[in-house]
Design a protein around this motif. Structure first.
Motif, PDB file in Angstrom:
ATOM      1  N   PRO A  89      -7.712  61.768 -97.306  1.00  0.00           N
ATOM      2  CA  PRO A  89      -6.236  61.874 -97.355  1.00  0.00           C
ATOM      3  C   PRO A  89      -5.530  61.019 -96.306  1.00  0.00           C
ATOM      4  CG  PRO A  89      -7.237  64.042 -97.577  1.00  0.00           C
ATOM      5  CD  PRO A  89      -8.338  63.097 -97.210  1.00  0.00           C
ATOM      6  N   SER A  90      -6.030  61.020 -95.067  1.00  0.00           N
ATOM      7  CA  SER A  90      -5.376  60.220 -94.029  1.00  0.00           C
ATOM      8  C   SER A  90      -5.524  58.732 -94.304  1.00  0.00           C
ATOM      9  CB  SER A  90      -5.960  60.570 -92.662  1.00  0.00           C
ATOM     10  OG  SER A  90      -7.364  60.325 -92.633  1.00  0.00           O
ATOM     11  N   ARG A  91      -6.668  58.321 -94.825  1.00  0.00           N
ATOM     12  CA  ARG A  91      -6.848  56.905 -95.157  1.00  0.00           C
ATOM     13  C   ARG A  91      -5.950  56.501 -96.309  1.00  0.00           C
ATOM     14  NH1 ARG A  91     -12.854  54.729 -95.464  1.00  0.00           N
ATOM     15  NH2 ARG A  91     -11.559  52.862 -95.651  1.00  0.00           N
ATOM     16  N   ALA A  92      -5.814  57.366 -97.326  1.00  0.00           N
ATOM     17  CA  ALA A  92      -4.937  57.048 -98.454  1.00  0.00           C
ATOM     18  C   ALA A  92      -3.484  56.946 -98.007  1.00  0.00           C
ATOM     19  CB  ALA A  92      -5.090  58.119 -99.539  1.00  0.00           C
ATOM     20  N   LEU A 123      -1.086  53.638 -98.320  1.00  0.00           N
ATOM     21  CA  LEU A 123       0.215  53.677 -98.981  1.00  0.00           C
ATOM     22  C   LEU A 123       1.321  53.153 -98.070  1.00  0.00           C
ATOM     23  CD1 LEU A 123       0.035  57.091-100.898  1.00  0.00           C
ATOM     24  CD2 LEU A 123      -0.149  54.775-101.846  1.00  0.00           C
ATOM     25  N   LEU A 124       1.272  53.510 -96.791  1.00  0.00           N
ATOM     26  CA  LEU A 124       2.275  53.001 -95.855  1.00  0.00           C
ATOM     27  C   LEU A 124       2.169  51.483 -95.704  1.00  0.00           C
ATOM     28  CD1 LEU A 124       2.151  55.727 -93.053  1.00  0.00           C
ATOM     29  CD2 LEU A 124       3.930  55.385 -94.778  1.00  0.00           C
ATOM     30  N   ASP A 125       0.940  50.977 -95.610  1.00  0.00           N
ATOM     31  CA  ASP A 125       0.762  49.524 -95.503  1.00  0.00           C
ATOM     32  C   ASP A 125       1.266  48.805 -96.758  1.00  0.00           C
ATOM     33  OD1 ASP A 125      -0.329  49.722 -92.984  1.00  0.00           O
ATOM     34  OD2 ASP A 125      -2.398  49.857 -93.715  1.00  0.00           O
ATOM     35  N   LEU A 172      -0.120  49.018 -89.453  1.00  0.00           N
ATOM     36  CA  LEU A 172       1.009  49.923 -89.258  1.00  0.00           C
ATOM     37  C   LEU A 172       0.707  51.313 -89.805  1.00  0.00           C
ATOM     38  CD1 LEU A 172       4.007  47.558 -90.141  1.00  0.00           C
ATOM     39  CD2 LEU A 172       3.195  48.257 -87.890  1.00  0.00           C
ATOM     40  N   GLY A 173       0.104  51.375 -90.997  1.00  0.00           N
ATOM     41  CA  GLY A 173      -0.235  52.677 -91.569  1.00  0.00           C
ATOM     42  C   GLY A 173      -1.291  53.411 -90.758  1.00  0.00           C
ATOM     43  N   LYS A 174      -2.301  52.678 -90.304  1.00  0.00           N
ATOM     44  CA  LYS A 174      -3.345  53.320 -89.493  1.00  0.00           C
ATOM     45  C   LYS A 174      -2.801  53.744 -88.137  1.00  0.00           C
ATOM     46  CE  LYS A 174      -7.270  50.979 -91.648  1.00  0.00           C
ATOM     47  NZ  LYS A 174      -6.451  50.335 -92.718  1.00  0.00           N
TER      48      LYS A 174
END
Length: 334
Positions: free
Chosen positions: A20-23, A27-29, A84-86
């Motif tokens: 979930p955190s990777r997805a 999505l943010l990236d 940025l997402g990570k």
């Protein structure tokens, strides 16, 4: 919790990121990349309105490849695995040995990510992450990388033993700018795990790390200083500089003046010999001492000078009150 083994045979306890955190990070990236692509496309179309349709199509394809493929590769390379997402989710891409990634790792991840994320809408990446024991997608498998969680509880962090007091301030003038982050990581992980290693293996590992550190700083370890103590002292100096840079130029907490503990010929705190790291009274190896030697192979130690020095003659007369007064170490005035 996953244990990764570095090139120095030090096990690292890292938490692989969950699906979930990777997805959410992906999505943010993608959202940032799509927004940048739309804005840039509108600007390019407005600027190239006089060109023909084929030229505009070629520019659109070039911008798509540049932003959605080259963008993530450049960001992960420059940020050492934190897009940025990570960054928002507290994740980071590292190598299998726990070190920071380089351009080739980000390139393989980005190129394979086009197939398993963009072309298949993430279906292949989700299936590969569910099948993998550490949640790795195909890009991680081929690149030799792993996405881990950076935000872990402080109680999980290993304790780095402080250097001996007689080394405090010894390396204050050392140039540490050429030491890479990977070497600092290996030194810190070794110091947190050196008590769990075999003495001979730990000693040789400390010598290799000390040699690499001396080659980066241009100053070898002082004569007679154990390599583990040298590594701990240099690491403490780096932490002290970071603390001064963050909180000002005040005195570092816990700093001991150079030479403290050696006054009067006494050994440092705990009765440990500053050269060999061996306890003066018990003979047990200290934290940074060399590997223990069996009694049969150990050479005979010379008798200390204090043992053969004749005791001073007792004073002729002494007052009872002065005999009961505790000794201070200072000579009273005449």
């Amino acid at each position: 919790m996953s244990e990764l083994v570095t090139g120095e045979a030090v096990a690292l306890e890292l938490r692989p990121a969950k699906l979930p955190s990777r997805a959410l990070a992906v999505l943010l990236d993608l959202a940032v990349a799509v927004i940048a692509y739309i804005v840039l496309t509108i600007g390019v179309v407005a600027a190239t309105a006089s060109l023909d349709e084929a030229a505009q199509t070629a520019l659109s394809i070039a911008m798509f490849v540049l932003l959605l493929v080259g963008g993530p590769i450049a960001v992960e390379t420059l940020s050492h695995g934190r897009s940025l997402g990570k960054l928002a989710c507290g994740l980071r891409v590292v190598r299998d040995d726990g070190g920071p990634i380089r351009f080739r790792h980000a390139l393989v991840r980005g190129l394979i990510g086009v197939i398993e994320i963009l072309m298949t809408l993430g279906v292949v990446a989700v299936i590969a992450s569910l099948v993998s024991a550490r949640g790795r997608r195909l890009g991680d498998v081929f690149a030799g990388t792993l996405v881990v969680r950076e935000r872990v509880p402080l109680t999980r962090t290993g304790f780095v033993p402080p250097p001996p007091p007689w080394l405090a301030g010894r390396f204050s003038g050392l140039d540490l700018s050429a030491v890479p982050d990977g070497l600092w990581l290996a030194i810190r992980q070794y110091l947190t795990r050196m008590q769990q290693l075999d003495p001979q293996v730990g000693w040789s590992m400390a010598e290799r790390l000390a040699t690499d550190l001396a080659a980066r700083t241009g100053a070898p370890a002082p004569q007679g200083v154990p390599p583990a103590a040298y590594l701990a002292a240099v690491l403490q100096e780096r932490q002290a500089r970071e603390a001064r840079r963050a909180f000002g130029n005040g005195p570092t907490a816990g700093a001991v003046p150079a030479g403290a503990g050696a006054a009067g010929g006494a050994s440092p705190v705990g009765g440990v010999n500053p050269v060999s790291g061996v306890g003066a009274e018990t003979g047990a190896p200290g934290v940074y001492g060399p590997p223990a030697v069996s009694p049969a192979a150990a050479p005979p130690l010379p008798a200390p000078q204090d043992a053969v020095r004749p005791a001073p003659a007792a004073p002729a007369a002494q007052d009872e009150s002065s005999a009961e007064r505790p000794t201070t170490g200072f000579v009273p005035p005449a």
